[in-house]
Structure formats: C-alpha cells, structure tokens
Design a protein around this motif. Sequence first.
Motif: not given
Length: 133
Positions: A16-23, A25-34
Amino acid sequence: MGPKLLVLDTGEPSVILKPVLNQAASLDRMFQALADPTRRVMLERLSRGPASVTALAKPLTISLPAVLQHLHVLEASGVVRSEKVGRVRTCRIEPAALRTVERWVAGRRATWERRLDRLGDYLAEQDDQGRKR
C-alpha cells in the motif's frame, strides 16, 4: 472518509502506497499557479484581504476573461477560493494551501542548509590541514 490509498500490484503481497502521488500532483498545481507573474500580482493583492474580481482586474492590463482564467487556475490549485453573492464574486487566499507550499520549501531548505554546513566544515578542515603542512 480518509485519503485514498493506492495499491501497487507487484505479484507479491499487496504493497500500500501512501497518497504521496496525489499530494505531489496538488503541489505541482500550486507551483504552476504561483509561476505566473499575473497570478502572483493577484495573490499579492489578496494578501491584503478579500477582493472582488473587478478589484483584482483593475490594476492589470489584461481583459476580464483573462483575469477569470487566471482565477480559475488559482482556484483549481486550491490557493484561492471565491464565492458569489448576487452579482459580485469575492476572492480570498486559502492559507492552508500556501502552508503546504511553505512546508515543502522549508523541507528542501533544511536539507540544503545541512549539506552546505557539512561542505563548510569539510572546507574548513581542508584549510586547517593545508596550514599545518
């Protein structure tokens, strides 16, 4: 309901992988926005408090539809949220999202500070050994 867990099928018992990939992707969207200077100007204005879309658009040299597109990116990243009351859409910064970025940057900063400290120690040691010769 908690975060979704990802299961990796390796042929072995399930891992079981922790939801690191989702996190990530979320961080990528934030940096893209910034990353966009226009969006950073909008965030700078919102750092002083909530503002209407019209107020955000006023100092910018772009069209209102372009402002709305930028706002959509900021909202999709979670950095900004807005609500519409009557005919006015008011936007505000979402501090929790910015804390996520801040934690990520702080983690990288701590790693590099440790590395640079070790490099400094090594160089000082080399300098001391060179003087003793």
